[in-house]
Design a protein around this motif. Structure first.
Motif, PDB file in Angstrom:
ATOM      1  N   UNK A  57     105.454  88.627  60.301  1.00 20.65           N
ATOM      2  CA  UNK A  57     105.979  89.665  61.179  1.00 20.65           C
ATOM      3  C   UNK A  57     104.847  90.601  61.581  1.00 20.65           C
ATOM      4  N   UNK A  58     105.185  91.684  62.269  1.00 22.59           N
ATOM      5  CA  UNK A  58     104.149  92.524  62.895  1.00 22.59           C
ATOM      6  C   UNK A  58     103.161  93.101  61.883  1.00 22.59           C
ATOM      7  N   UNK A  59     103.649  93.650  60.771  1.00 15.88           N
ATOM      8  CA  UNK A  59     102.732  94.261  59.804  1.00 15.88           C
ATOM      9  C   UNK A  59     101.763  93.239  59.224  1.00 15.88           C
ATOM     10  N   UNK A  60     102.264  92.045  58.996  1.00 17.67           N
ATOM     11  CA  UNK A  60     101.419  90.961  58.487  1.00 17.67           C
ATOM     12  C   UNK A  60     100.335  90.603  59.498  1.00 17.67           C
ATOM     13  N   UNK A  61     100.726  90.412  60.748  1.00 18.52           N
ATOM     14  CA  UNK A  61      99.771  90.000  61.764  1.00 18.52           C
ATOM     15  C   UNK A  61      98.751  91.098  62.067  1.00 18.52           C
ATOM     16  N   UNK A  62      99.181  92.348  62.040  1.00 17.57           N
ATOM     17  CA  UNK A  62      98.239  93.454  62.236  1.00 17.57           C
ATOM     18  C   UNK A  62      97.141  93.403  61.176  1.00 17.57           C
ATOM     19  N   UNK A  63      97.550  93.282  59.910  1.00 18.37           N
ATOM     20  CA  UNK A  63      96.564  93.256  58.831  1.00 18.37           C
ATOM     21  C   UNK A  63      95.655  92.040  58.938  1.00 18.37           C
ATOM     22  N   UNK A  64      96.230  90.868  59.225  1.00 23.39           N
ATOM     23  CA  UNK A  64      95.429  89.641  59.293  1.00 23.39           C
ATOM     24  C   UNK A  64      94.381  89.714  60.396  1.00 23.39           C
ATOM     25  N   UNK A  65      94.771  90.160  61.583  1.00 27.37           N
ATOM     26  CA  UNK A  65      93.843  90.218  62.710  1.00 27.37           C
ATOM     27  C   UNK A  65      92.788  91.293  62.513  1.00 27.37           C
ATOM     28  N   UNK A  66      93.175  92.441  61.949  1.00 30.82           N
ATOM     29  CA  UNK A  66      92.190  93.511  61.763  1.00 30.82           C
ATOM     30  C   UNK A  66      91.226  93.203  60.629  1.00 30.82           C
ATOM     31  N   UNK A  67      91.698  92.529  59.589  1.00 31.68           N
ATOM     32  CA  UNK A  67      90.788  92.114  58.516  1.00 31.68           C
ATOM     33  C   UNK A  67      89.794  91.089  59.049  1.00 31.68           C
ATOM     34  N   UNK A  68      90.246  90.220  59.926  1.00 28.81           N
ATOM     35  CA  UNK A  68      89.317  89.266  60.546  1.00 28.81           C
ATOM     36  C   UNK A  68      88.251  90.000  61.359  1.00 28.81           C
ATOM     37  N   UNK A  69      88.647  91.024  62.091  1.00 27.83           N
ATOM     38  CA  UNK A  69      87.683  91.821  62.840  1.00 27.83           C
ATOM     39  C   UNK A  69      86.716  92.518  61.891  1.00 27.83           C
ATOM     40  N   UNK A  70      87.233  93.051  60.799  1.00 30.36           N
ATOM     41  CA  UNK A  70      86.425  93.703  59.765  1.00 30.36           C
ATOM     42  C   UNK A  70      85.332  92.758  59.266  1.00 30.36           C
ATOM     43  N   UNK A  71      85.713  91.521  58.970  1.00 29.83           N
ATOM     44  CA  UNK A  71      84.757  90.528  58.469  1.00 29.83           C
ATOM     45  C   UNK A  71      83.737  90.169  59.540  1.00 29.83           C
TER      46      UNK A  71
END
Length: 217
Positions: A57-71
């Motif tokens: 859901x949205x909270x999951x996808x927000x974290x996944x995409x932003x952590x990828x950007x972080x990396x």
């Protein structure tokens, strides 16, 4: 970097819907995998007879995409190389395990798999795997990725970021990333907090901060 709202004060989000099947063999898992096809939003994780189908859901996808950007910011600014695997199915029939992580990367071993598809029967596993588990999962992710030999495992539950390093076949929780030594747990928390308000500003601030750390590290 300036943190806005501490993660501990944010209400626990509802990040995924999950369906779990028990007592499945590898052949049954494969039948479900092929029946669902590749064009699906759901992710499948199979581990020793347990199959979990996760609908992010949205909270999951927000974290996944932003952590990828972080990396990616870290890799670029530190002058490293990367091969992004995303949620590629990491099939190991010989181990009776087949996860589809949120994010997976080759960094230290990028040179071994650059320019071609990965074959886990002959190639090493990804160097870094990220899982977002905001709601309860019946899969023992630590056991799963330790068995696959993933050297660094990040886990985020919507509030806390935990970093695990593989040592003698088991994960030990550590305070900073072995891949990015000057990165501590609070750095991701600050980045995600800022991104909730303004993703572009969060990216710009973090990139500037990483450049400063690289110059002094």
């Amino acid at each position: 970097m300036v943190s806005s709202v501490p993660l501990s004060t944010i209400p626990q989000p509802f990040g995924e819907k999950r369906v779990t099947f028990h007592h499945l063999n590898w052949q049954a898992y494969q039948q479900i995998l092929h029946a669902l096809g590749e064009n699906r939003a759901a992710r499948l994780t199979y581990n020793l007879g347990i199959l979990e189908i996760t609908m992010p859901l949205e909270d999951h996808e927000f974290a996944a995409r932003l952590i990828e950007l972080f990396i990616r910011i870290l890799v670029v600014e530190m002058g490293m190389k990367i091969k992004t695997m995303g949620s590629t199915t990491l099939e190991r029939e010989d181990l009776d395990r087949s996860p589809e992580p949120d994010n997976a990367y080759y960094i230290q071993n990028q040179h071994l798999v650059a320019g071609r598809n990965v074959d886990l029967q002959h190639d090493p596993p990804p160097d870094l795997v990220v899982e977002i588990d905001i709601t309860h999962t019946d899969i023992d992710k630590l056991q799963l990725y330790a068995t696959l030999g993933v050297s660094e495992f990040w886990r985020y539950n919507g509030r806390l970021w935990r970093i695990y390093q593989l040592q003698s076949g088991q994960y030990q929780e550590v305070e900073s990333s072995p891949t990015f030594p000057f990165i501590a747990k609070e750095n991701l928390s600050e980045f995600l907090n800022q991104a909730q308000q303004d993703e572009v500003e969060a990216e710009q601030m973090f990139r500037t901060w990483v450049k400063q750390q690289v110059q002094t590290f």
